[in-house]
Design a protein around this motif. Structure first.
Motif, short mmCIF file in Angstrom:
data_model
loop_
_atom_site.label_atom_id
_atom_site.label_comp_id
_atom_site.label_asym_id
_atom_site.label_seq_id
_atom_site.Cartn_x
_atom_site.Cartn_y
_atom_site.Cartn_z
N PRO A 81 -24.38 -25.19 -14.53
CA PRO A 81 -23.59 -24.20 -15.26
C PRO A 81 -24.42 -23.07 -15.83
O PRO A 81 -23.90 -22.01 -16.11
CB PRO A 81 -22.96 -25.03 -16.38
CG PRO A 81 -23.85 -26.20 -16.55
CD PRO A 81 -24.46 -26.48 -15.23
N ASP A 82 -25.71 -23.30 -16.03
CA ASP A 82 -26.44 -22.26 -16.74
C ASP A 82 -27.87 -22.06 -16.25
O ASP A 82 -28.67 -21.50 -16.95
CB ASP A 82 -26.48 -22.58 -18.23
CG ASP A 82 -27.07 -23.96 -18.46
OD1 ASP A 82 -27.18 -24.35 -19.63
OD2 ASP A 82 -27.41 -24.64 -17.49
N SER B 36 -20.40 -19.41 -9.25
CA SER B 36 -20.73 -18.05 -9.65
C SER B 36 -21.75 -18.04 -10.78
O SER B 36 -22.52 -17.09 -10.92
CB SER B 36 -19.46 -17.32 -10.12
OG SER B 36 -18.83 -18.06 -11.14
N ASN B 37 -21.79 -19.12 -11.56
CA ASN B 37 -22.81 -19.19 -12.60
C ASN B 37 -24.21 -19.16 -12.00
O ASN B 37 -25.11 -18.49 -12.50
CB ASN B 37 -22.66 -20.49 -13.40
CG ASN B 37 -21.32 -20.59 -14.06
OD1 ASN B 37 -20.84 -19.64 -14.62
ND2 ASN B 37 -20.71 -21.76 -13.96
N GLU C 195 -22.84 -7.63 -10.22
CA GLU C 195 -21.63 -8.06 -10.92
C GLU C 195 -20.48 -7.10 -10.75
O GLU C 195 -19.34 -7.47 -10.94
CB GLU C 195 -21.86 -8.17 -12.43
CG GLU C 195 -23.02 -9.00 -12.84
CD GLU C 195 -24.16 -8.13 -13.34
OE1 GLU C 195 -25.16 -8.71 -13.72
OE2 GLU C 195 -24.01 -6.88 -13.32
N VAL D 95 -29.69 -12.40 -12.94
CA VAL D 95 -30.22 -12.03 -14.25
C VAL D 95 -31.72 -12.29 -14.33
O VAL D 95 -32.47 -11.51 -14.90
CB VAL D 95 -29.46 -12.83 -15.34
CG1 VAL D 95 -30.24 -12.87 -16.62
CG2 VAL D 95 -28.13 -12.20 -15.59
N ARG E 141 -17.33 -29.66 -12.07
CA ARG E 141 -16.21 -28.73 -12.11
C ARG E 141 -16.65 -27.30 -12.40
O ARG E 141 -15.84 -26.43 -12.53
CB ARG E 141 -15.17 -29.17 -13.14
CG ARG E 141 -15.71 -29.40 -14.49
CD ARG E 141 -14.61 -29.75 -15.46
NE ARG E 141 -15.19 -29.81 -16.78
CZ ARG E 141 -15.38 -28.75 -17.53
NH1 ARG E 141 -14.99 -27.58 -17.13
NH2 ARG E 141 -15.97 -28.87 -18.70
N HIS E 142 -17.96 -27.08 -12.51
CA HIS E 142 -18.39 -25.71 -12.75
C HIS E 142 -18.34 -24.92 -11.46
O HIS E 142 -18.47 -25.46 -10.38
CB HIS E 142 -19.82 -25.70 -13.28
CG HIS E 142 -19.93 -26.33 -14.62
ND1 HIS E 142 -19.45 -25.74 -15.75
CD2 HIS E 142 -20.44 -27.51 -15.00
CE1 HIS E 142 -19.68 -26.54 -16.78
NE2 HIS E 142 -20.28 -27.61 -16.36
N GLN E 143 -18.22 -23.62 -11.61
CA GLN E 143 -18.18 -22.79 -10.43
C GLN E 143 -19.58 -22.33 -10.06
O GLN E 143 -20.46 -22.25 -10.90
CB GLN E 143 -17.31 -21.57 -10.71
CG GLN E 143 -15.89 -21.96 -11.00
CD GLN E 143 -14.94 -20.87 -10.59
OE1 GLN E 143 -15.31 -19.73 -10.44
NE2 GLN E 143 -13.69 -21.25 -10.41
N PHE F 44 -25.09 -15.77 -10.82
CA PHE F 44 -25.31 -14.84 -11.92
C PHE F 44 -26.67 -15.06 -12.54
O PHE F 44 -27.40 -14.10 -12.83
CB PHE F 44 -24.21 -15.03 -12.97
CG PHE F 44 -24.28 -14.03 -14.06
CD1 PHE F 44 -24.83 -14.35 -15.29
CD2 PHE F 44 -23.82 -12.75 -13.87
CE1 PHE F 44 -24.91 -13.42 -16.30
CE2 PHE F 44 -23.90 -11.81 -14.87
CZ PHE F 44 -24.44 -12.15 -16.08
N VAL F 45 -27.05 -16.32 -12.75
CA VAL F 45 -28.36 -16.58 -13.33
C VAL F 45 -29.47 -16.06 -12.43
O VAL F 45 -30.46 -15.49 -12.88
CB VAL F 45 -28.58 -18.08 -13.54
CG1 VAL F 45 -29.95 -18.35 -14.08
CG2 VAL F 45 -27.56 -18.62 -14.46
#
Lengths: 545, 198
Positions: free
Chosen positions: A456-457, A44-45, A135, A52, A40-42, A48-49
């Motif tokens: 997620p991360d 976009s994570n 972003e 970064v 269920r995570h999106q 983004f990682v």
């Protein structure tokens, strides 16, 4: 009257046994814990990682590259800080707006009216637009430099890679590009505890592209055939396919690997040359597509009447067949690494999880390592750095540890490059593989068009170090090249499907040379001249242009 | 006075506008009063009513054993006891219990100022004075700061930990807010502001 074979000089050939490590700290990001899996995570994570982690690297390279530019263009921290007519550079994620890309909304709209067209193999077109986003926002990139980059052979841009562009904003709000910069090749992977010895031979500049490392000094005498340790790489065994000859080729391969095949050598030298070569293979890596979907025979589709037998046209137990093949190979003390591919039953999203070892006999089968896709591994015992000139052509190789003779391998089942291929107009898959190293990301198109688990991360496809060998399975043909510096090369190997071409790649651990062995089975029908049913031919080191 | 939670809820449920209800953690806080206050406030927020239950929205218990709604007198008492309470809270946190969250505490003033500056002095949408105190404001601005990553799909504390892991230096005070008793039990503190929509 047959004469007995002369006694074999010397001891019986034994397989070399280099050390092996599955590099757990590098492989762990690819393993998804089934207990914690959540879809269920999106995505976009993930993006983004990626930004970064890769942005500082790209910023540093861009600064080095453009610090001497007249006007001292600054780095803008946000894309939306762009001002008109000010030379500057920005870093962000590339997004390609492609009208031919499968779009679920258009598909749904079309479903109501007309039959949707067949999915295209590629979806680049002349109307593609390149955007750069971070972003804060996105800006469209225009200019000749971008067009040239997209169209040149060996170049190209895909969605999802991190790039820095130098230029200025035009009056229409687009960004006119003057120059581009990517993250660049990462350093070679060094196992913790490795001492980085000095490279042998001269360092040849950047080494990317078509340079040959001429003038490599060779410190020791070239390794003889007896001392080289080989790793065999195969892709696309396709066990379970309808065509019978595929299984025959697999049997030939098994026989060659176990030393059962071969005869008097064609070249001068010791007898049973083929057997000796098969004996020097220390590990077999199956890079994807070991299984295929069994094709249902026509008999299966008919309704079963109770007086006909239930036999299917073609007995298709692909996993049983494959486990028999693997156990044959394992019984000759050849360890196997099994990496899943697009047609294997290992899940549709990358990173594909290892095939359960219970499919092949369970934990009592030793020597079989089921790995994720993509996967890192390391095979040891390489001698000191030692490359002879005419073996070096364009190979992208992932780095190796120099002094401790360990070769790190990194491979995928091929879905990553196949997806990048859809975005680029050229056919040069080898250069696509090299570009993924330069972008420091092996699958930039995930999760846009390549299915991926929503982490997620973390983004595990970011390459922080180069391996010594980068192999990619299920490509249309065998290609290989070396990239990187002359003393820290990485060999890229593109493996073709074994079921189609019968080629096995052999990589020498010590010298990073690569050659192929090809098995072919002539067709059954109407074999007039009656020569043997199997054949083997070897090619020397493949020189890639 | 007890909040009119039942009336509010059934009215909204009848209108088909009921929001998801909260599940209260069964964890016992270190003092009894901290449970009563967040429950009442949380329930009033779950109805999202901007009505007279506003009076409960403000400060949690100012005196450790009182269950009385804060009145102007209580506020003066609160100020006197605030120093004692802060020290107690810190002591509690050190001992491993959870501290209570005091939105009017001086610790959050720096963050509140920054948050208001980041929003340009404007009030956020759907933020009335009864559902949105300064701590909500701080946390909402934390959610919307793209520097720390996307906020959708994870709790604020997880997002903070994740941003910390990535080296983005999220402010330490936000973590303190999120690990207090209200920060963990109350969904309006714990979940991001888009959690009921996405």
């Amino acid at each position: 009257m047959a004469s007995p074979l002369p006694a074999e000089p010397g001891p019986a050939p034994r397989r070399p046994n280099p050390s092996y490590s599955s590099l757990p700290e590098l492989s762990k990001p690819f393993v998804i814990d089934p207990a914690n899996r959540s879809y269920r995570h999106q995505y976009s994570n993930v993006y983004f990682v990626r930004l970064v982690e890769l942005r500082p690297i790209v910023e540093k390279r861009a600064e080095e590259r453009w610090k001497a530019v007249r006007g001292k263009p600054p780095l803008l921290p946000r894309i939306l800080n762009l001002q008109r007519s000010q030379l500057c550079y920005i870093v962000g994620t590339v997004y390609l707006d492609m009208p031919l890309k499968p779009n679920v909304l258009e598909d749904m709209a079309r479903d109501h009216w007309i039959v949707p067209p067949a999915p295209r193999p590629e979806f680049f077109s002349a109307q593609d637009a390149v955007h750069l986003e971070d972003e804060s926002g996105r800006v469209r990139l225009v200019g000749d430099v971008i067009k040239r980059e997209r169209d040149r052979e060996g170049g190209g841009l895909v969605t999802g890679l991190i790039m820095a562009v130098l230029g200025m904003e035009t009056s229409s709000g687009d960004f006119e590009v003057v120059d581009l910069c990517f993250a660049g090749l990462p350093e070679l992977y060094k196992a913790p505890g490795d001492v980085n010895g000095t490279g042998h031979g001269k360092v040849k500049g950047k080494g990317k592209g078509k340079g040959k490392a001429e003038g490599m000094d060779v410190d020791e005498a070239p390794l003889s055939g007896q001392d080289k340790t080989w790793v065999a790489l195969v892709s696309g065994l396709s066990v379970g396919a309808q065509e019978a000859p595929a299984d025959l080729k697999t049997q030939l391969l098994v026989e060659w690997l176990t030393g059962e095949s071969g005869g008097p050598s064609r070249t001068r030298g010791s007898r049973l040359q083929d057997q000796l070569e098969g004996a020097r293979v220390a590990r077999l890596i199956l890079a994807g597509n070991s299984l295929t979907m069994p094709v249902r025979g026509t008999d299966d589709k008919q309704p079963k009447r109770f007086n006909t037998s239930n036999k299917t046209l073609y007995p298709s137990h692909p996993t049983k067949t494959l486990s028999l093949v693997l156990s044959d190979i394992l019984s000759s003390a050849l360890p196997i690494n099994l990496i899943p591919g697009p047609s294997d039953p290992a899940g549709a999203t990358l990173p594909q999880q290892p095939l359960p070892s219970v499919m092949f006999g369970g934990p009592k089968v030793k020597g079989l390592e089921c790995m994720t896709n993509p996967a890192w591994l390391e095979v040891g015992e390489r001698r000191s750095e030692h490359v002879s000139e005419h073996h070096l052509s364009q190979a992208l190789v992932h780095g190796k540890g120099e002094t401790l003779n360990r070769d790190s391998f990194f491979g995928t089942g091929g879905q990553t490059i196949d997806d990048v291929y859809k975005y680029l107009p050229s056919n040069a898959r080898l250069s696509m593989a090299r570009r993924t190293l330069e972008w420091r990301h092996i699958a930039p198109t995930a999760p846009d068009t390549l299915w991926m688990y929503p982490f997620p991360d973390a983004d595990p496809f970011i390459l922080r170090q180069r391996p010594d060998v980068y192999f990619i399975g299920n490509q249309p043909e065998f290609e290989t090249a070396l990239v990187g510096d002359a003393d820290a090369p990485t060999r890229i190997i593109l493996l073709p499907s074994f079921a189609k071409t019968g080629q096995v790649a052999l990589l020498c651990l010590e010298t990073l040379e690569c050659k192929t062995v090809e098995f072919e089975v002539p067709t059954w029908v109407g074999e007039a001249n009656g020569h043997g049913v199997g054949g083997m031919k070897e090619e020397g080191d493949v020189k890639m242009e | 006075m007890p909040p009119r939670k039942s009336a509010g809820r059934t009215k909204k449920a009848a209108a088909g506008l009921s929001q998801p209800t909260l599940s209260f953690s069964s964890r016992k806080p270190s003092t009894s009063d901290t449970l009563a206050k967040p429950l009442s406030k949380a329930q009033s927020r779950s109805t999202a009513s901007l009505g007279p239950s506003a009076s409960e929205v403000s400060i949690p218990s100012t005196a450790p054993d009182s269950d009385v709604e804060p009145t102007p007198d209580a506020e003066e008492r609160a100020l006197r006891e605030k120093g004692r309470k802060d020290a107690e809270d810190k002591e509690k946190a050190r001992r491993g219990g959870r501290r209570t969250l005091d939105p009017k505490s001086k610790e959050w003033e720096g963050l509140t100022r920054e948050a208001k500056k980041a929003m340009g002095g404007m009030q956020p949408i759907h933020a009335g004075p009864d559902t949105h105190n300064n701590v909500h404001h701080i946390l909402r601005v934390f959610d919307m700061t793209s520097k720390y990553g996307p906020c959708v799909g994870i709790t604020r504390l997880e997002r903070w930990e994740r941003a910390n892991k990535w080296g983005l230096n999220p402010p330490e005070e936000i973590r303190e807010i999120l690990t207090t008793a209200q920060g963990e039990d109350d969904a309006s503190y714990r979940e991001n502001v888009l959690s009921t929509w996405l």
